[in-house]
Design a protein around this motif. Structure first.
Motif, PDB file in Angstrom:
ATOM      1  N   GLY A   1       0.789  -1.225   0.000  1.00  0.00           N
ATOM      2  CA  GLY A   1       0.000   0.000   0.000  1.00  0.00           C
ATOM      3  C   GLY A   1       0.818   1.269   0.000  1.00  0.00           C
ATOM      4  N   ASN A   2       2.111   1.173  -0.280  1.00  0.00           N
ATOM      5  CA  ASN A   2       2.948   2.380  -0.290  1.00  0.00           C
ATOM      6  C   ASN A   2       2.479   3.266  -1.424  1.00  0.00           C
ATOM      7  OD1 ASN A   2       5.101   4.267  -0.734  1.00  0.00           O
ATOM      8  ND2 ASN A   2       6.438   2.920   0.430  1.00  0.00           N
ATOM      9  N   PRO A   3       1.983   4.456  -1.137  1.00  0.00           N
ATOM     10  CA  PRO A   3       1.448   5.317  -2.193  1.00  0.00           C
ATOM     11  C   PRO A   3       2.529   5.879  -3.109  1.00  0.00           C
ATOM     12  CG  PRO A   3       1.416   6.490  -0.107  1.00  0.00           C
ATOM     13  CD  PRO A   3       1.864   5.092   0.213  1.00  0.00           C
ATOM     14  N   THR A   4       3.790   5.863  -2.637  1.00  0.00           N
ATOM     15  CA  THR A   4       4.869   6.444  -3.436  1.00  0.00           C
ATOM     16  C   THR A   4       5.438   5.438  -4.420  1.00  0.00           C
ATOM     17  OG1 THR A   4       5.425   7.930  -1.611  1.00  0.00           O
ATOM     18  CG2 THR A   4       7.087   7.632  -3.329  1.00  0.00           C
TER      19      THR A   4
END
Length: 905
Positions: free
Chosen positions: A354-357
Motif C-alpha cells: 500500500g505504499n502510495p509512493t
C-alpha cells in the motif's frame, strides 16, 4: 565449514578461496575409502531453494548409488501433491506455493522394480536468503579418488551448491557473466564444459550459455520472473574425446522479483447485498485482486482501500474494507432500503504493502444492494370499511380492504394477510388476499338470515407473511372495522317437518282425511298473504291437498300392495308458494307408512303342473303366494274341495311346510289328459282369507325315469282357447289372401282382353267367322289332342287354366251373367228362341266385347243331342243336311247357312 566429500576416481581436492569466502566458512576436505553399497549416499539431503516455488519447477537432484548398473529404480515422494521425483532423480514442484522460514521436509523413496527393495532419504528444503549474490564465484566439481587395488569404491556426499539469484528485467550488458565452472582435472587434461536443461539446450533455449574452455556461465537477455521463476541446469565436464570425466552438478538459478506488475482485480464490477437496518460490523462482501509479482515480497503484497461512496447518505462512510483481505463491512447504522436501495463503492488495490509512493495500484467497482426486511407493517387506508350482502348468498365479496406497505412489492415483507379479531363468532366471513393489489376481499362463506342478523361489524387486523423486524411495532392503522349490512330478500317457504311421516292402515277409502301438511314463510318483515298449496308428485294419484289450509284427503283406496309402494312406504311431494317479489316456493315430502290388512287371499303357484298316470313317486310341489305380509300371510292351510267328488277320489294333498304342499294321485291309474284340480288355500290372518285356486294338471304316460312320453298328444288334445283363436285367425287371413288374389287375376285378365280387342283392328270379328285354333287339322296344329273334343266332360274348366294362356276372343274371368238354360233335348223351333235370348243377354252383358261378334260357348253341358262337331266335315252328313232354317234366324246366320247349305255366297 566448507566441506568437500571425495569419491574414489582420481579427482584432486581443490577449493577456491572465493568459493569458500562466499559461504563464509573454513575449508575442510575428507576422503575415506568405503566398500560399494546400493542406496542413497546420505540419510538427510538439504537444499536451498527460492522462497517462491512454481508448479513444474525443478528443485534439486537426489543422488542414488547403484552398484549394479542394470537395476531399474522408481523414485517416489511422501508428499505427491507437492513434490514429484522424475526417473532421473530430479525433484519437481507439483504446485505453486511459498516456503516458510522453517525448512520443509519430505521423504524421497527409491524402489527396485524387480526385487521391490526400497530405500528412503529425507529431504530438507531451506528458503534462500533475501540478499542476492553479488560477487562472482567458482563452482568446482567434487574431487574423486580411485583405488586401483580394489574394484570397490566409496562415494561420499556431493557439495550442496546454493542457488544463483538473478534479478529480473536486468538491463545488462548482455551476455552477463554469472559463475565459472572448474574441475581439478583441467590441469592434466584438456576439458570441455557444457550446460543442459531448460534455458540452455531445452526450450526456452539460448538464455544461458557457457564458454566450453573457461567454463564461464552467462545469461544472454533479461529474465521475467512471472514467466519462469527459476532455472535448473546441469553442468558437464568431458575430455576432448567426449568422455565424461566428472559427474554432472546441478545449478539452480532463481529469478529475483521486481515490482513490474500492477494489481489486477478478478472482476471489474463486484456485486454484494446487505439487509437494511444492519448493525455496524455486518459483513457485506469480499473483493479480491491479484499481483503477478512475488506475493511473498513487497512487490506482491496488496492493500485495499475505499476511494469513494455514492450516494453519501445517510453517512459518507457507511462501509469500510479490510486492507489486507478485501472484506467490506458496515461501519455506520442507518441502512434503509426505502431511502437508498443501492450503494456504489470505488475500491483501490495497491502493492508494495500500500505504499502510495512506490506501489502500483488499480481500481474496481463494488455495487452493494440494500435488501428489504419487514420494517414497514401494512397500514389500512381507512379506519372503517362498508359493505352489504343479500341474505342466504354465499361466495360473495362484500367489501374491499385496501392497505399500503412501503416494503418491496410482491415479497413476503409486503404480502398482507388479514384476520378477523372480532364480530364474527359463527365464522360466516373469511378474508382472502388479492395477490396483485394486496387488497383484502371480505367474502361470505355461510348463509346469513336477515331475520336473525341484520348487520355485522367486523374487526380486522393486517400483517405480513413474515414477522416484523425486531424493534418495529404495529401502528394503529394496522387494524380496521368492517360494517356489513344484510339485505332482506324473499325466501322460500319450508314445510315443518320435512319429510312428514304418517302411519295409516291400507284400505282407507276415498274422501277420507289423512293429515294436514303445512309450511312456514321465513319472511317475517315482508307484507305477504297466506301460502298456497299444490300437489307436485303423487305417483298413484291417491291424494289431494287443500290449497288454503294444507289438509290432505284421499282420492282412491290406499293399497299397500300397489307397485308404487316400496317397503310399505308411499311418498308424495307437495308445493307451498308465496306471493312475494319474486314469488318463491318450497317443497315438502309426505311419507305414508301403510299398515297391512288381510285384504288378499292366497293363490297357488305354479298354475300348471305335470304328473304321471300311475301311482309312482311323482308328487307335485305347490306353493301358496299371498301379497299380504305377516301375520296376514302364512302359514297356509291346503285342502281339496268336497265337490266335485272326483277331486278327492282321484287326488290327495299334504302340507309339507307353512308355504308349501304336495299334490299327488290317490288312485292307481288315471287316464292321460288335462285335469283342473281346485285347491282351497287359507292364510293365518284374523279374520282368515281363503281362495280356491285351480291347478291345471297334465297327466301323461311316463318312462322309467318319470318323464312324460306322450306330451305332444296331450298338448294337441288340450289346446287352450288362446291357441284355438290364433289358429282361426290364421285361417281367416289365409282365405282373405286367396280371395284377393282371385279378384286381382280376374281384373288383370279383363284389362288385358280389353286392351287386345281395342288395339288390334285387324282382328275385328264383327263380320268374320272366327278361327278356332283348337279345332285341329291344320298344318300348324298337328300335335293338338283331338280327343278332347269328343270328351267334353274331361275338359279343364276355365278356373284351372294357367294364368295368361287364353284366346284373344275368349271372355275374361268375371262373374257370369245368368243366361237361359238350354233344355236337354231341344228341337229346331226352340233353338231360335234360345239364341235370341242369349243375344239379348250378351248385349246387356257389361263384360262382353263392345262390338257384335259370335259368342263363344266353351262348354254346352252334358246330354247334348247335337252329337260330335266332327260331323260337320264328314262326308255322310255334309250334303244331306238341310240348313235353310238358318235363314230364318236373321242375317247373322245367313252366312252360315250359305256355307253349309252349298249356296254360292
Amino acid at each position: 565449514m566448507c566441506q568437500l566429500e571425495c569419491f574414489s576416481g582420481g579427482w584432486g581436492l581443490q577449493v577456491l578461496h572465493k568459493f569458500c569466502l562466499a559461504f563464509q566458512a573454513p575449508i575442510k576436505a575428507t576422503c575415506e575409502d568405503l566398500s560399494c553399497k546400493t542406496g542413497f549416499p546420505e540419510d538427510v539431503h538439504s537444499a536451498v531453494v527460492s522462497r517462491s516455488v512454481h508448479g513444474g519447477q525443478p528443485l534439486l537432484n537426489v543422488r542414488f548409488r547403484s552398484c549394479d548398473g542394470n537395476k531399474k529404480i522408481h523414485f517416489g515422494s511422501s508428499e505427491p501433491e507437492d513434490f514429484r521425483v522424475g526417473e532421473d532423480g530430479v525433484v519437481y514442484a507439483e504446485r505453486s506455493f511459498q516456503l516458510s522460514a522453517e525448512p520443509t521436509e519430505f521423504v524421497v523413496s527409491a524402489q527396485d522394480k524387480e526385487t521391490q527393495e526400497e530405500w528412503q532419504m529425507k529431504v530438507k528444503l531451506t528458503p534462500e536468503p533475501l540478499e542476492p549474490q553479488e560477487e562472482l564465484f567458482y563452482i568446482v566439481f567434487p574431487w574423486q579418488q580411485y583405488k586401483h587395488s580394489s574394484p570397490l569404491k566409496r562415494q561420499k556426499r556431493d557439495w550442496v551448491i546454493p542457488p544463483i539469484n538473478l534479478p529480473e528485467n536486468s538491463r545488462g550488458p548482455f551476455p552477463q557473466e554469472l559463475v565459472r565452472i572448474r574441475s581439478d582435472r583441467d590441469k592434466s587434461l584438456s576439458l570441455r564444459y557444457s550446460v543442459t536443461g531448460p534455458g540452455a539446450d531445452q526450450p526456452p533455449t539460448g538464455i544461458f550459455i557457457i564458454n566450453p574452455i573457461s567454463g564461464q556461465l552467462s545469461v544472454t537477455k533479461p529474465l521475467d520472473r512471472e514467466q519462469i521463476a527459476s532455472f535448473h541446469l546441469r553442468a558437464h565436464a568431458v575430455d576432448v574425446n567426449g568422455n565424461q570425466v566428472e559427474n554432472p552438478i546441478d545449478i539452480v538459478i532463481n529469478v529475483i522479483d521486481m515490482n513490474d506488475n500492477r494489481p489486477e482485480f478478478l472482476h471489474q464490477v463486484w456485486n454484494g447485498t446487505v439487509p437494511e437496518g444492519s448493525k455496524p460490523g455486518t459483513y457485506v462482501m469480499t473483493v479480491t485482486a491479484i499481483d503477478a509479482d512475488d506475493p511473498n515480497a513487497q512487490n506482491g503484497m496488496l492493500r485495499y482501500r475505499i476511494l469513494s461512496q455514492a450516494p453519501s447518505s445517510p453517512s459518507p462512510n457507511m462501509f469500510t474494507i479490510n486492507n489486507e483481505t478485501g472484506d467490506i463491512i458496515t461501519v455506520a447504522a442507518g441502512l434503509d432500503r426505502e431511502k437508498v436501495q443501492q450503494y456504489t463503492l470505488i475500491i483501490q488495490a495497491t502493492d508494495m504493502e500500500g505504499n502510495p509512493t512506490y506501489g502500483l495500484s488499480n481500481t474496481a467497482t463494488a455495487v452493494i444492494t440494500v435488501t428489504d426486511v419487514n420494517d414497514n407493517p401494512p397500514e389500512f387506508t381507512a379506519m372503517t370499511f362498508y359493505g352489504e350482502v343479500p341474505e342466504n348468498r354465499v361466495d360473495v365479496i362484500v367489501a374491499n380492504l385496501t392497505v399500503t406497505d412501503k416494503d418491496q412489492p410482491h415479497t413476503p415483507a409486503w404480502n398482507a394477510m388479514y384476520r378477523m379479531t372480532g364480530g364474527d363468532p359463527t365464522g360466516r366471513f373469511t378474508i382472502l388476499t388479492d395477490p396483485n393489489s394486496n387488497d383484502g376481499l371480505v367474502t361470505v362463506v355461510k348463509p346469513i338470515d336477515f331475520e336473525t342478523n341484520r348487520m355485522f361489524v367486523l374487526t380486522v387486523a393486517a400483517e405480513n407473511q413474515v414477522p416484523l423486524a425486531k424493534g418495529i411495532q404495529h401502528p394503529p392503522q394496522s387494524t380496521a372495522t368492517v360494517s356489513i349490512t344484510v339485505i332482506d330478500v324473499n325466501e322460500s317457504p319450508y314445510f315443518v317437518p320435512n319429510p312428514k311421516l304418517v302411519r295409516q292402515e291400507e284400505g282407507l277409502l276415498a274422501g277420507s282425511t289423512l293429515t294436514t301438511f303445512t309450511a312456514q314463510d321465513p319472511d317475517r318483515y315482508m307484507q305477504q298473504t297466506s301460502l298456497r298449496y299444490s300437489k307436485l308428485s303423487d305417483p298413484a294419484n291417491w291424494l289431494k291437498i287443500d290449497p288454503i289450509n294444507g289438509q290432505i284427503t284421499t282420492t282412491a283406496v290406499l293399497d299397500r300392495e300397489s307397485i308404487y309402494v316400496q317397503n310399505n312406504m308411499y311418498n308424495a311431494t307437495f308445493l307451498a308458494s308465496d306471493n312475494g317479489i319474486p314469488p318463491m316456493s318450497g317443497t315438502g315430502t309426505l311419507q305414508i307408512y301403510l299398515l297391512d290388512i288381510n285384504d288378499n287371499a292366497p293363490q297357488v303357484n305354479p298354475k300348471e303342473a305335470t304328473t304321471c298316470e300311475t301311482l309312482q313317486p311323482n308328487a307335485i310341489n305347490i306353493t301358496a303366494v299371498d301379497p299380504d305380509i305377516d301375520p296376514n300371510a302364512g302359514p297356509f292351510a291346503f285342502e281339496l274341495p268336497d265337490t266335485p267328488a272326483s277331486i278327492k277320489r282321484n287326488w290327495t294333498i299334504v302340507r309339507i311346510s307353512g308355504d308349501h304342499a304336495q299334490l299327488s294321485l290317490r288312485i292307481r291309474f288315471l287316464e292321460a289328459g288335462i285335469y283342473d284340480v281346485p285347491i282351497v288355500i287359507t292364510d293365518s290372518g284374523n279374520p282368515h282369507a281363503s281362495s280356491t285356486s285351480v291347478l291345471k294338471v297334465k297327466v301323461c304316460q311316463c318312462d322309467i325315469n318319470g318323464d312324460c312320453t306322450d306330451v305332444d298328444r296331450i298338448v294337441g288334445a288340450g289346446l287352450g282357447t288362446g291357441a284355438i283363436i290364433a289358429i282361426l285367425l290364421c285361417i281367416i287371413i289365409l282365405l282373405i289372401l286367396v280371395l284377393m288374389f282371385v279378384v286381382w287375376m280376374k281384373r288383370r285378365d279383363k284389362e288385358r282382353q280389353a286392351k287386345q280387342l281395342l288395339i288390334d283392328p285387324e282382328d275385328d270379328v264383327r263380320d268374320n267367322i272366327l278361327k278356332y285354333d283348337e279345332e285341329g287339322g291344320g298344318e300348324e296344329d298337328q300335335d293338338y289332342d283331338l280327343s278332347q273334343l269328343q270328351q267334353p266332360d274331361t275338359v279343364e274348366p276355365d278356373a284351372i287354366k294357367p294364368v295368361g294362356i287364353r284366346r284373344l276372343d275368349e271372355r275374361p274371368i268375371h262373374a257370369e251373367p245368368q243366361y237361359p238354360v238350354r233344355s236337354a233335348a231341344p228341337h229346331p223351333g226352340d233353338i231360335g228362341d234360345f239364341i235370341n235370348e242369349g243375344l239379348k243377354a250378351a248385349d246387356n252383358d257389361p263384360t262382353a266385347p263392345p262390338y257384335d261378334s259370335l259368342l263363344v260357348f266353351d262348354y254346352e253341358g252334358s246330354g247334348s243331342t247335337a252329337g260330335s262337331l266332327s260331323s260337320l266335315n264328314s262326308s255322310s252328313s255334309g250334303g244331306e243336311q238341310d240348313y235353310d232354317y238358318l235363314n230364318d234366324w236373321g242375317p247373322r246366320f245367313k252366312k252360315l247357312a250359305d256355307m253349309y247349305g252349298g249356296g254360292d255366297d
